[in-house]
Motif scaffolding. Structure first.
Motif, PDB file in Angstrom:
ATOM      1  N   LYS A 113       8.532  -8.489   7.497  1.00  0.00           N
ATOM      2  CA  LYS A 113       9.498  -9.019   8.465  1.00  0.00           C
ATOM      3  C   LYS A 113      10.122  -7.882   9.267  1.00  0.00           C
ATOM      4  O   LYS A 113      10.267  -7.970  10.494  1.00  0.00           O
ATOM      5  N   VAL A 114      10.518  -6.828   8.575  1.00  0.00           N
ATOM      6  CA  VAL A 114      11.176  -5.707   9.255  1.00  0.00           C
ATOM      7  C   VAL A 114      10.218  -5.004  10.198  1.00  0.00           C
ATOM      8  O   VAL A 114      10.610  -4.564  11.281  1.00  0.00           O
ATOM      9  N   ASN A 115       8.969  -4.896   9.820  1.00  0.00           N
ATOM     10  CA  ASN A 115       7.980  -4.266  10.697  1.00  0.00           C
ATOM     11  C   ASN A 115       7.815  -5.026  12.015  1.00  0.00           C
ATOM     12  O   ASN A 115       7.337  -4.469  12.995  1.00  0.00           O
ATOM     13  N   GLY A 116       8.229  -6.290  12.028  1.00  0.00           N
ATOM     14  CA  GLY A 116       8.159  -7.076  13.247  1.00  0.00           C
ATOM     15  C   GLY A 116       9.403  -6.988  14.121  1.00  0.00           C
ATOM     16  O   GLY A 116       9.459  -7.611  15.187  1.00  0.00           O
ATOM     17  N   PHE A 117      10.409  -6.215  13.706  1.00  0.00           N
ATOM     18  CA  PHE A 117      11.640  -6.078  14.496  1.00  0.00           C
ATOM     19  C   PHE A 117      11.334  -5.423  15.844  1.00  0.00           C
ATOM     20  O   PHE A 117      10.542  -4.478  15.939  1.00  0.00           O
ATOM     21  N   LYS A 118      12.020  -5.883  16.869  1.00  0.00           N
ATOM     22  CA  LYS A 118      11.946  -5.245  18.177  1.00  0.00           C
ATOM     23  C   LYS A 118      12.958  -4.114  18.301  1.00  0.00           C
ATOM     24  O   LYS A 118      12.761  -3.170  19.071  1.00  0.00           O
ATOM     25  N   ASP A 119      14.057  -4.216  17.542  1.00  0.00           N
ATOM     26  CA  ASP A 119      15.093  -3.183  17.553  1.00  0.00           C
ATOM     27  C   ASP A 119      14.614  -2.006  16.699  1.00  0.00           C
ATOM     28  O   ASP A 119      14.607  -2.062  15.476  1.00  0.00           O
ATOM     29  N   ASP A 120      14.212  -0.933  17.364  1.00  0.00           N
ATOM     30  CA  ASP A 120      13.617   0.203  16.651  1.00  0.00           C
ATOM     31  C   ASP A 120      14.599   0.865  15.695  1.00  0.00           C
ATOM     32  O   ASP A 120      14.204   1.309  14.605  1.00  0.00           O
ATOM     33  N   GLU A 121      15.866   0.940  16.058  1.00  0.00           N
ATOM     34  CA  GLU A 121      16.845   1.582  15.178  1.00  0.00           C
ATOM     35  C   GLU A 121      17.036   0.785  13.893  1.00  0.00           C
ATOM     36  O   GLU A 121      17.056   1.357  12.796  1.00  0.00           O
ATOM     37  N   LEU A 122      17.166  -0.514  14.006  1.00  0.00           N
ATOM     38  CA  LEU A 122      17.316  -1.342  12.804  1.00  0.00           C
ATOM     39  C   LEU A 122      16.058  -1.275  11.941  1.00  0.00           C
ATOM     40  O   LEU A 122      16.134  -1.196  10.710  1.00  0.00           O
ATOM     41  N   LYS A 123      14.890  -1.319  12.588  1.00  0.00           N
ATOM     42  CA  LYS A 123      13.639  -1.233  11.845  1.00  0.00           C
ATOM     43  C   LYS A 123      13.564   0.057  11.038  1.00  0.00           C
ATOM     44  O   LYS A 123      13.306   0.035   9.822  1.00  0.00           O
ATOM     45  N   ARG A 124      13.795   1.190  11.686  1.00  0.00           N
ATOM     46  CA  ARG A 124      13.677   2.475  10.994  1.00  0.00           C
ATOM     47  C   ARG A 124      14.721   2.617   9.900  1.00  0.00           C
ATOM     48  O   ARG A 124      14.443   3.151   8.818  1.00  0.00           O
ATOM     49  N   LEU A 125      15.917   2.126  10.153  1.00  0.00           N
ATOM     50  CA  LEU A 125      17.002   2.242   9.183  1.00  0.00           C
ATOM     51  C   LEU A 125      16.705   1.437   7.918  1.00  0.00           C
ATOM     52  O   LEU A 125      16.820   1.951   6.795  1.00  0.00           O
ATOM     53  N   VAL A 126      16.314   0.185   8.082  1.00  0.00           N
ATOM     54  CA  VAL A 126      16.027  -0.661   6.921  1.00  0.00           C
ATOM     55  C   VAL A 126      14.828  -0.131   6.143  1.00  0.00           C
ATOM     56  O   VAL A 126      14.866  -0.036   4.908  1.00  0.00           O
ATOM     57  N   LEU A 127      13.762   0.245   6.845  1.00  0.00           N
ATOM     58  CA  LEU A 127      12.565   0.729   6.156  1.00  0.00           C
ATOM     59  C   LEU A 127      12.833   2.024   5.398  1.00  0.00           C
ATOM     60  O   LEU A 127      12.290   2.234   4.305  1.00  0.00           O
ATOM     61  N   GLU A 128      13.661   2.883   5.946  1.00  0.00           N
ATOM     62  CA  GLU A 128      13.986   4.144   5.278  1.00  0.00           C
ATOM     63  C   GLU A 128      14.707   3.898   3.955  1.00  0.00           C
ATOM     64  O   GLU A 128      14.319   4.440   2.909  1.00  0.00           O
ATOM     65  N   VAL A 129      15.750   3.092   3.982  1.00  0.00           N
ATOM     66  CA  VAL A 129      16.507   2.818   2.751  1.00  0.00           C
ATOM     67  C   VAL A 129      15.653   2.038   1.762  1.00  0.00           C
ATOM     68  O   VAL A 129      15.632   2.337   0.564  1.00  0.00           O
ATOM     69  N   PHE A 130      14.935   1.062   2.253  1.00  0.00           N
ATOM     70  CA  PHE A 130      14.131   0.214   1.375  1.00  0.00           C
ATOM     71  C   PHE A 130      13.018   1.004   0.698  1.00  0.00           C
ATOM     72  O   PHE A 130      12.759   0.824  -0.493  1.00  0.00           O
ATOM     73  N   ALA A 131      12.352   1.872   1.441  1.00  0.00           N
ATOM     74  CA  ALA A 131      11.264   2.663   0.871  1.00  0.00           C
ATOM     75  C   ALA A 131      11.781   3.638  -0.173  1.00  0.00           C
ATOM     76  O   ALA A 131      11.150   3.861  -1.214  1.00  0.00           O
ATOM     77  N   ASP A 132      12.958   4.202   0.084  1.00  0.00           N
ATOM     78  CA  ASP A 132      13.545   5.176  -0.841  1.00  0.00           C
ATOM     79  C   ASP A 132      13.865   4.549  -2.194  1.00  0.00           C
ATOM     80  O   ASP A 132      13.802   5.222  -3.227  1.00  0.00           O
ATOM     81  N   LYS A 133      14.203   3.250  -2.215  1.00  0.00           N
ATOM     82  CA  LYS A 133      14.617   2.577  -3.452  1.00  0.00           C
ATOM     83  C   LYS A 133      13.551   1.615  -3.982  1.00  0.00           C
ATOM     84  O   LYS A 133      13.838   0.808  -4.869  1.00  0.00           O
ATOM     85  N   LYS A 134      12.319   1.687  -3.478  1.00  0.00           N
ATOM     86  CA  LYS A 134      11.316   0.657  -3.746  1.00  0.00           C
ATOM     87  C   LYS A 134      11.120   0.355  -5.222  1.00  0.00           C
ATOM     88  O   LYS A 134      11.198  -0.806  -5.637  1.00  0.00           O
ATOM     89  N   GLN A 135      10.839   1.354  -6.029  1.00  0.00           N
ATOM     90  CA  GLN A 135      10.491   1.097  -7.426  1.00  0.00           C
ATOM     91  C   GLN A 135      11.608   0.402  -8.181  1.00  0.00           C
ATOM     92  O   GLN A 135      11.366  -0.462  -9.030  1.00  0.00           O
ATOM     93  N   ALA A 136      12.845   0.773  -7.879  1.00  0.00           N
ATOM     94  CA  ALA A 136      13.982   0.112  -8.531  1.00  0.00           C
ATOM     95  C   ALA A 136      14.178  -1.295  -7.979  1.00  0.00           C
ATOM     96  O   ALA A 136      14.486  -2.231  -8.729  1.00  0.00           O
ATOM     97  N   LEU A 137      13.991  -1.465  -6.682  1.00  0.00           N
ATOM     98  CA  LEU A 137      14.232  -2.761  -6.053  1.00  0.00           C
ATOM     99  C   LEU A 137      13.314  -3.857  -6.582  1.00  0.00           C
ATOM    100  O   LEU A 137      13.737  -5.003  -6.754  1.00  0.00           O
ATOM    101  N   ILE A 138      12.058  -3.546  -6.842  1.00  0.00           N
ATOM    102  CA  ILE A 138      11.103  -4.600  -7.187  1.00  0.00           C
ATOM    103  C   ILE A 138      11.324  -5.154  -8.595  1.00  0.00           C
ATOM    104  O   ILE A 138      10.847  -6.250  -8.903  1.00  0.00           O
ATOM    105  N   THR A 139      12.034  -4.434  -9.453  1.00  0.00           N
ATOM    106  CA  THR A 139      12.257  -4.933 -10.816  1.00  0.00           C
ATOM    107  C   THR A 139      13.719  -5.242 -11.112  1.00  0.00           C
ATOM    108  O   THR A 139      14.012  -5.997 -12.042  1.00  0.00           O
TER     109      THR A 139
END
Length: 320
Positions: A113-139
């Protein structure tokens, strides 16, 4: 209990030791007084004539024995027990509450969903935080004891709010969809840091920093740090930070500020709604149709009625 019945009539399976105490019998022998459990429930058990071994609470073990009656209730008489080995074929999600839809699948869905954002700043911001916490987030569970306190519960709670947010944006086109979704996706990201998780992956306690700072403030800090790293405008980052800080709605529920723009207010309301739906389903599922629950302190100390007209099982439908 999810046991397999052996040809000799005994029951066998993998369980978690919910309680494990060494005690003395009247004849002076040592025994283990334990409670075994899986996602279907708990059962008291005894290992008589215990001769030693390393067993402790939250350990996954393979167990064999018989279910007997003691004072009119089931009790498991252990004949064999050993710690689970790395080569054993069992799923932790069979032993503790877990989402039917895996946390990683929900994580990947949100990333799409985020990869489909048109707002580049929001896209990069969400993906950065989400990727950094991925392993903890999924469990990570979403809570200590209340809503979505299960493996993958945080992703289920987050994805549920995002789906409701999508529906609201269709009814109210003036809502900034990408801002609302970005805040929803990141609103609880610091729960990955707030909790101390046990061996089972469920919440054992709150961390010291989690108690002193909390996931609202820490989540805003995550976003601020990521925005600085990425060069995201202060205005855009501040909007997301405010949504995180205000999503509990009022000071008595932990928010240092109340929602001050439309998307922040919607997020706060959806966060409460999703938690409430889960808790009502969970509590009413424990009583028969036509019966009331005990008073639920998390729901204003209300009794709840199972009317029997719909399923009380908590299911969420995610459609691409």
């Amino acid at each position: 209990m999810n046991f397999k019945t052996l040809p000799n009539g005994m029951s066998e399976g993998f369980v978690i030791l919910k309680k494990c105490e060494e005690k003395k019998a009247k004849n002076g022998s040592t025994y283990l007084d334990i409670i075994i459990g899986d996602k279907d429930g708990d059962l008291p058990a005894k290992l008589w004539d215990y001769s030693g071994g390393i067993f402790e609470e939250e350990m996954v073990v393979k167990i064999r024995g018989n279910i007997e009656q003691y004072n009119g209730k089931d009790q498991f008489r252990v004949s064999q027990i050993r710690p689970a080995a790395a080569s054993d074929e069992y799923q932790l999600s069979d032993l503790v509450p877990a989402t039917e839809v895996g946390g990683e699948m929900l994580y990947n869905r949100l990333v799409r969903k985020v990869n489909g954002f048109k707002d580049d700043e929001l896209k990069r911001l969400v993906l950065e935080v989400f990727a950094d916490k991925k392993q903890a987030l999924i469990t990570c569970p979403a809570a200590y004891r209340l809503h979505h306190a299960m493996l993958g519960g945080l992703m289920l709670h987050t994805a549920s709010i995002v789906e409701m947010a999508e529906a609201i944006c269709k009814v109210y086109p003036n809502v900034n969809r990408e801002l609302l979704l970005a805040g929803a996706i990141l609103h609880d990201v610091a729960k990955t840091w707030e909790f101390e998780l046990g061996k089972t992956g469920l919440v054992k306690n709150y961390s010291t920093e989690g108690e002193l700072i909390g996931h609202l403030v820490k989540g805003a800090m995550y976003v601020e740090d990521a925005a600085k790293k990425l060069g995201v405008s202060r205005e855009k980052a501040m909007l997301i930070e405010h949504m995180i800080l205000s999503h509990h709605g009022v000071p008595e529920f932990g928010s240092p500020v109340r929602p001050m723009f439309l998307e922040a207010e919607i997020l706060s309301e959806l966060d409460t709604l999703d938690a409430t739906i889960f808790e009502i389903n969970d509590s009413t599922s424990k009583v028969e149709a036509g019966k009331f629950t005990d008073r639920q302190w998390a729901l204003d100390n209300r009794k709840l009625y199972n009317h029997g007209l719909s399923s009380t099982e908590h299911k969420v439908n995610f459609e691409d």
